[in-house]
Design a protein around this motif. Sequence first.
Motif, PDB file in Angstrom:
ATOM      1  N   HIS A  63     -15.773  37.049  -8.539  1.00 38.89           N
ATOM      2  CA  HIS A  63     -16.065  38.840  -8.716  1.00 38.89           C
ATOM      3  C   HIS A  63     -15.724  39.127  -8.259  1.00 38.89           C
ATOM      4  CE1 HIS A  63     -19.754  36.561  -9.818  1.00 38.89           C
ATOM      5  NE2 HIS A  63     -20.802  37.400  -9.613  1.00 38.89           N
TER       6      HIS A  63
ATOM      7  N   LYS B 297     -18.055  41.584 -12.836  1.00 36.16           N
ATOM      8  CA  LYS B 297     -18.403  40.038 -13.125  1.00 36.16           C
ATOM      9  C   LYS B 297     -17.106  39.523 -13.867  1.00 36.16           C
ATOM     10  CE  LYS B 297     -23.782  40.523 -12.738  1.00 36.16           C
ATOM     11  NZ  LYS B 297     -24.231  40.674 -13.457  1.00 36.16           N
TER      12      LYS B 297
ATOM     13  N   SER C  90     -15.782  39.808 -17.500  1.00 41.34           N
ATOM     14  CA  SER C  90     -16.264  41.041 -17.584  1.00 41.34           C
ATOM     15  C   SER C  90     -15.872  42.382 -17.657  1.00 41.34           C
ATOM     16  CB  SER C  90     -17.996  41.170 -16.856  1.00 41.34           C
ATOM     17  OG  SER C  90     -18.767  40.096 -17.161  1.00 41.34           O
TER      18      SER C  90
ATOM     19  N   ALA D 109     -19.976  35.921  -4.469  1.00 41.26           N
ATOM     20  CA  ALA D 109     -21.079  36.088  -5.342  1.00 41.26           C
ATOM     21  C   ALA D 109     -21.705  37.332  -5.312  1.00 41.26           C
ATOM     22  CB  ALA D 109     -21.515  34.968  -5.991  1.00 41.26           C
TER      23      ALA D 109
END
Length: 329
Positions: A36, A59, A62, A95
Amino acid sequence: MNAELLEIHPRELKFIFELKKQSTCSVRLFNKSNNHVAFKVKTTSPKKYSVRPNIGIIKPKSTCEFTVMMQAQRVAPPDMICKDKFLVQSTVVPAGTSDDDITPSIFAKDDVRYVEENKLKVVLVSPPNSPVLSPINRTLKQVPAYEPSILKDQVLRKVESLTQRHTVTEDVESKVENSEEANSAKNLEYKTRKDADEPLMNVGYKARKEVDEPTTDVEHKTRMDVDEPTTDVEHKTMNDMEELKLVKDVSEMKSKLNELESKLSEAEVIISKLTEERRLNAQERESLRQELTLLMSKRVVRKVHAGFPFLFVCMVALVSVMLGYLLNR
């Protein structure tokens, strides 16, 4: 060496620059790592630009987009060159980290934490199909591109007419001078010269007047034609800007009202929970008080029943003394 965290596209923020109009540009961030990543966007001119969102969590593998809006500018920069820059900072976070957990200390550089920084430049682009622009008092004014060509064509036509008339008068003079009779030639020469001079002066005066009058009329008309559209365009743009501002203000007010309503609903839920908790606490307090009174009453009863009364002890002692006395006799 640490691997690259984010892939940024585009690397240059291109804004379509128009006076008194806002412009926006979107930037896409792709998280190339398996962790992350938190990001933060900074700029050298925070009052000139608005970034939404300026912080966030991406993320692994992403993408995330943020939008940059440039405020309406009243003056164009020289040569359409902008020196503003943006800085995108990114670092790895655990995370489960939320946007509220992002603080400036996360992006502080030290020996343990790796902070990646990417600089983005700002490029100003002129709008497509823009008219001819001329700088006047450091502002841009719309001017029709056909104005000088009209004036040039009309002046050339007047000059050609003047040259044609002048050649006709020269032909008349040459014919008169080559006549056979000298006396008549002299008289004709005097008359023709007199007659030719007067038309030439009249022609010159008329030609100059005709040239000056159309050019002044054309200049006046073109100026009127230029000023009227520019004033209409400025008036329309001002009205459009005012309407946009009103729409923006209305949307902001609606969003604020929605936020207030949500906050009020949350406050009502919290108040109802607090009142329920208060009622339960009161009930528990009352039950504890009743139990305490029962315990106190039971303790008093136990104290009363435990042991012998003082009078009873005295009577027993007296009886025992009397019995002892009788037995000793």
